[in-house]
Scaffold this motif. Sequence first.
Motif, PDB file in Angstrom:
ATOM      1  N   ASN A  74       0.857  -1.179   0.000  1.00 33.46           N
ATOM      2  CA  ASN A  74       0.000   0.000   0.000  1.00 33.46           C
ATOM      3  C   ASN A  74       0.901   1.241   0.000  1.00 33.46           C
ATOM      4  O   ASN A  74       1.687   1.427   0.921  1.00 33.46           O
ATOM      5  CB  ASN A  74      -0.885  -0.014   1.255  1.00 33.46           C
ATOM      6  CG  ASN A  74      -1.847   1.160   1.295  1.00 33.46           C
ATOM      7  OD1 ASN A  74      -1.538   2.251   0.817  1.00 33.46           O
ATOM      8  ND2 ASN A  74      -3.008   0.945   1.865  1.00 33.46           N
ATOM      9  N   ARG A 150      -1.160   2.851  13.332  1.00 32.40           N
ATOM     10  CA  ARG A 150      -2.198   1.936  13.836  1.00 32.40           C
ATOM     11  C   ARG A 150      -1.905   1.562  15.275  1.00 32.40           C
ATOM     12  O   ARG A 150      -0.775   1.656  15.706  1.00 32.40           O
ATOM     13  CB  ARG A 150      -2.221   0.660  13.004  1.00 32.40           C
ATOM     14  CG  ARG A 150      -2.737   0.900  11.622  1.00 32.40           C
ATOM     15  CD  ARG A 150      -2.979  -0.410  10.932  1.00 32.40           C
ATOM     16  NE  ARG A 150      -3.304  -0.174   9.537  1.00 32.40           N
ATOM     17  CZ  ARG A 150      -3.407  -1.131   8.640  1.00 32.40           C
ATOM     18  NH1 ARG A 150      -3.205  -2.376   8.992  1.00 32.40           N
ATOM     19  NH2 ARG A 150      -3.711  -0.851   7.399  1.00 32.40           N
ATOM     20  N   ASN A 194      -8.205   2.740  13.335  1.00 34.16           N
ATOM     21  CA  ASN A 194      -8.280   3.808  12.330  1.00 34.16           C
ATOM     22  C   ASN A 194      -9.600   3.780  11.606  1.00 34.16           C
ATOM     23  O   ASN A 194     -10.244   4.798  11.396  1.00 34.16           O
ATOM     24  CB  ASN A 194      -7.253   3.539  11.217  1.00 34.16           C
ATOM     25  CG  ASN A 194      -5.869   3.867  11.630  1.00 34.16           C
ATOM     26  OD1 ASN A 194      -5.693   4.332  12.737  1.00 34.16           O
ATOM     27  ND2 ASN A 194      -4.914   3.628  10.766  1.00 34.16           N
ATOM     28  N   ASP A 276      -6.083   9.493   2.848  1.00 31.94           N
ATOM     29  CA  ASP A 276      -4.618   9.267   2.860  1.00 31.94           C
ATOM     30  C   ASP A 276      -3.870  10.318   2.044  1.00 31.94           C
ATOM     31  O   ASP A 276      -2.886  10.853   2.475  1.00 31.94           O
ATOM     32  CB  ASP A 276      -4.165   7.887   2.307  1.00 31.94           C
ATOM     33  CG  ASP A 276      -4.442   6.742   3.268  1.00 31.94           C
ATOM     34  OD1 ASP A 276      -4.748   7.009   4.436  1.00 31.94           O
ATOM     35  OD2 ASP A 276      -4.365   5.575   2.829  1.00 31.94           O
TER      36      ASP A 276
HETATM   37  O1  RIB Z   1      -4.191   2.914   3.324  1.00 29.14           O
HETATM   38  C1  RIB Z   1      -3.804   2.209   4.444  1.00 29.14           C
HETATM   39  C2  RIB Z   1      -4.400   2.723   5.661  1.00 29.14           C
HETATM   40  O2  RIB Z   1      -3.932   1.977   6.703  1.00 29.14           O
HETATM   41  C3  RIB Z   1      -4.045   4.171   5.897  1.00 29.14           C
HETATM   42  O3  RIB Z   1      -5.176   4.945   5.837  1.00 29.14           O
HETATM   43  C4  RIB Z   1      -3.313   4.199   7.179  1.00 29.14           C
HETATM   44  O4  RIB Z   1      -3.784   5.134   8.083  1.00 29.14           O
HETATM   45  C5  RIB Z   1      -3.252   2.754   7.608  1.00 29.14           C
HETATM   46  O5  RIB Z   1      -3.601   2.451   8.875  1.00 29.14           O
END
Ligand code: RIB
Length: 334
Positions: A74, A150, A194, A276
């Motif tokens: 990601n 996180r 989150n 993001d």
């Molecule tokens: O895109 C991955 C997501 O996981 C993000 O928004 C970030 O905050 C993470 O926790």
Amino acid sequence: MEKVTIKDIAREAGVSITTVSRVLNKKEEGMSKETREKVLRVIEKVNYQPNQLARSLVTKRSKMLGLIVPNISNPFFPELCRGAEDEANKSNYSLIICNSDDQSEKEENYLRLLKEQQVDGILLSSKDQLSQTSKIQLQESKTPFIIFDRGEESNQHPGVFLDNEKGGYLAGQHLIQLGHTQIACLTGPTNINNSQKRLAGFQRALKEASIELPESFILTGDFQMDTAHRIAREFLPNNTVTAIFACNDLMACGIYQAAHEIGIQIPEQLSIIGFDDIPLITALIPKLTTIRQNTYEMGRKAIELLINEIEHKPSEGVIFEPTLVVRESTKKIN
Ligand code: RIB
């Protein structure tokens, strides 16, 4: 060729071994500029490479930090790593980057491995909440650590997080201000803090505006593009929403793909807002409106806190503020 040692440098520069060692370790207080420069000139001339292993035995520091992220594919996480790496390098630390693939087992293995490597500190963006084993490993290893992005905010331990609830609220508020009332939300995994907070903020915005959010408009995603694509392919043709909040940008990309395949125009028929602000989205047409996290700065700050912890300096956790970035994928309802 014989390996040059610190003794050789001292002899060549006409100074003591301690003086050379002080220059190498940047502990030069009280040393004259001439002495320092003389030593540096010899170091450069002989192309001296310090033996890191020997050095760590003396300093009790490996000058290595571990960084565990849950999903390196990601693009959010490489950006976080860049900020961390740049800040670490400033203090001559190197990073060992580990990808846990959202699996507790891999996370626990990496924690073990980092301990074996004798890293000076660990930066951890956990899969969601720390597993019991990870918690015990961190406590027992006594290695300084910082949780970031996180995991749980805690008063006992500094961390670096985003105000995710506010991010969700800003997304909801933006769509409401554009006149949307039929709005869906594609969440991240339900077990991730989150993700729960983004949904809670979004719900708060809708509630304040007395807009109903039926259960069926809350779609459970997993922060992955493919899943978002699949969910949107099923949901969009059978529902009359005019807007959708994707709880991360990758999922917004999946919705774009589905909308394109179904023949839904963005933003004319469907407004989309992401979360993001990953670099990749600048290539999307229309450009994606999103909630921005200052990702690079978060990575940088997390290392700053970690180095403070290592050096026993006081440090306080930080909560970053999200911001709304309006681009082309959201539009006033006609
Ligand atoms: O895109 C991955 C997501 O996981 C993000 O928004 C970030 O905050 C993470 O926790």
